[in-house]
Design a protein around this motif. Structure first.
Motif, PDB file in Angstrom:
ATOM      1  N   ALA A 223      19.115  38.718 -11.755  1.00 36.22           N
ATOM      2  CA  ALA A 223      20.015  39.227 -10.722  1.00 36.22           C
ATOM      3  C   ALA A 223      19.262  39.450  -9.410  1.00 36.22           C
ATOM      4  O   ALA A 223      19.770  39.140  -8.324  1.00 36.22           O
ATOM      5  CB  ALA A 223      20.665  40.533 -11.179  1.00 36.22           C
ATOM      6  N   GLN A 224      18.056  39.981  -9.507  1.00 34.04           N
ATOM      7  CA  GLN A 224      17.250  40.192  -8.303  1.00 34.04           C
ATOM      8  C   GLN A 224      16.847  38.867  -7.667  1.00 34.04           C
ATOM      9  O   GLN A 224      16.814  38.735  -6.441  1.00 34.04           O
ATOM     10  CB  GLN A 224      16.017  41.022  -8.647  1.00 34.04           C
ATOM     11  CG  GLN A 224      16.327  42.466  -9.010  1.00 34.04           C
ATOM     12  CD  GLN A 224      15.119  43.196  -9.568  1.00 34.04           C
ATOM     13  OE1 GLN A 224      14.318  42.644 -10.327  1.00 34.04           O
ATOM     14  NE2 GLN A 224      14.974  44.453  -9.183  1.00 34.04           N
ATOM     15  N   ASP A 227      19.653  37.378  -5.743  1.00 32.45           N
ATOM     16  CA  ASP A 227      19.912  38.099  -4.499  1.00 32.45           C
ATOM     17  C   ASP A 227      18.979  37.690  -3.364  1.00 32.45           C
ATOM     18  O   ASP A 227      19.204  38.081  -2.208  1.00 32.45           O
ATOM     19  CB  ASP A 227      19.789  39.609  -4.740  1.00 32.45           C
ATOM     20  CG  ASP A 227      20.532  40.432  -3.694  1.00 32.45           C
ATOM     21  OD1 ASP A 227      21.657  40.036  -3.317  1.00 32.45           O
ATOM     22  OD2 ASP A 227      19.986  41.460  -3.247  1.00 32.45           O
ATOM     23  N   HIS A 230      20.330  36.462  -0.164  1.00 24.00           N
ATOM     24  CA  HIS A 230      20.876  37.426   0.790  1.00 24.00           C
ATOM     25  C   HIS A 230      19.786  38.256   1.464  1.00 24.00           C
ATOM     26  O   HIS A 230      20.027  38.820   2.536  1.00 24.00           O
ATOM     27  CB  HIS A 230      21.840  38.381   0.082  1.00 24.00           C
ATOM     28  CG  HIS A 230      22.965  37.690  -0.627  1.00 24.00           C
ATOM     29  ND1 HIS A 230      23.924  36.962   0.034  1.00 24.00           N
ATOM     30  CD2 HIS A 230      23.266  37.610  -1.959  1.00 24.00           C
ATOM     31  CE1 HIS A 230      24.791  36.467  -0.843  1.00 24.00           C
ATOM     32  NE2 HIS A 230      24.406  36.833  -2.056  1.00 24.00           N
ATOM     33  N   THR A 231      18.611  38.330   0.842  1.00 20.19           N
ATOM     34  CA  THR A 231      17.577  39.254   1.334  1.00 20.19           C
ATOM     35  C   THR A 231      16.389  38.567   1.994  1.00 20.19           C
ATOM     36  O   THR A 231      15.630  39.226   2.711  1.00 20.19           O
ATOM     37  CB  THR A 231      17.065  40.128   0.180  1.00 20.19           C
ATOM     38  OG1 THR A 231      16.532  39.293  -0.859  1.00 20.19           O
ATOM     39  CG2 THR A 231      18.185  40.988  -0.394  1.00 20.19           C
TER      40      THR A 231
END
Length: 277
Positions: A223-224, A227, A230-231
């Motif tokens: 999940a990280q 992401d 987006h980060t």
């Protein structure tokens, strides 16, 4: 290339010594009568080195060969679209990926760029054949000046095999971010251990009474990793790669199925491919 005598590799220590651990594992698997990895160069290199490989214990499982298959597959897919691209192998250690791909990619025209510390680069120079398509640079991958030496005109594919987990989180994320911003249109592949490793083995995983794998302070869950799009500016896509099929019931069926099973997705390791835009 004929080797005269044995080349002493006993000076390698710390994370650099893991290059010998993974080399031994790939060579062991390549010798198997039902080998899943065709890696004759790994066999030749391990036979040429003066080192007590027994200190690593029995860490000669298929995991190392399967990781190489995953990286080879991703690299091959990129080269199919960018046949003259530069493959940048960060902290390559004693990987022999260039020769595996050179033997399997049709009409190989890709170039290879190795970045690693001086002791490893010196061993590679003594152990591995030269090629006009291979460039080596002896420096830390955390010194981002290596990026200025990369020819990116025909595309760039970056590999960080067995690297990021040994970096501090800020260092690993800084490297990913720098690659994303410096090489738009490129791709980057890396592997990470399960997120629980840094919690339950903060001093490293012991593989034998005489050897402990160095600590792995960096890991991210699936999940990280997802992401990151987006980060991290410049990351346009994140792909969670499947586990290649190996030999025997466990590695052919059970392990790949476990890898795909959603309840464990955030707890297992990861082979991650990033696209930069």
């Amino acid at each position: 290339m004929d080797f005269e005598g044995k080349i002493d590799a006993r000076a390698l220590a710390g994370v650099s010594e893991t290059a010998l651990l993974t080399l031994n594992g790939r060579a062991y698997q390549a010798r198997h009568r039902q080998a899943i990895l065709d890696d004759p160069m790994a066999i030749r290199v391990v036979d040429a080195i003066d080192f007590d490989f027994a200190k690593f214990g029995r860490r000669r499982g298929q995991e190392m060969a399967l990781r190489s298959l995953a990286f080879d597959g991703a690299t091959t897919r990129y080269l199919a679209q960018h046949p003259e691209a530069t493959v940048v192998a960060l902290a390559e250690g004693l990987q022999t990926s260039f020769w595996r791909l050179d033997a399997t990619v049709p009409d190989p025209r890709f170039r290879w760029f190795t970045v690693d510390l001086e002791p490893i680069i010196e061993l590679r120079r003594r152990l591995l054949p030269e090629s006009p398509r291979i460039t080596t640079l002896a420096q830390s991958v955390l010194d981002h000046s290596w990026m200025d030496a990369v020819d990116d005109t025909e595309g760039v594919f970056i590999t960080a095999e067995g690297l990021l987990m040994y970096l501090q989180p800020a260092e690993a994320m800084g490297l990913i971010s720098a690659c994303a911003q410096r090489f738009p249109g490129a791709q980057m592949i890396f592997d990470l251990p399960p997120v629980l490793v840094k919690k339950f083995a903060p001093k490293g995983v012991r593989s034998s009474a005489r050897y402990r794998v160095p600590p792995m302070p960096f890991s991210l869950s699936a999940a990280q990793l997802a992401d990151l799009v987006h980060t991290v500016p410049g990351v346009t896509a994140v792909h969670d790669l499947p586990m290649p099929r190996g030999r025997g019931v466990f590695f052919e069926k059970v392990f790949p199925a476990f890898w795909r099973w959603k309840p464990v997705r955030n707890y297992r390791g990861a082979y991650t491919l990033l696209e930069f835009g």
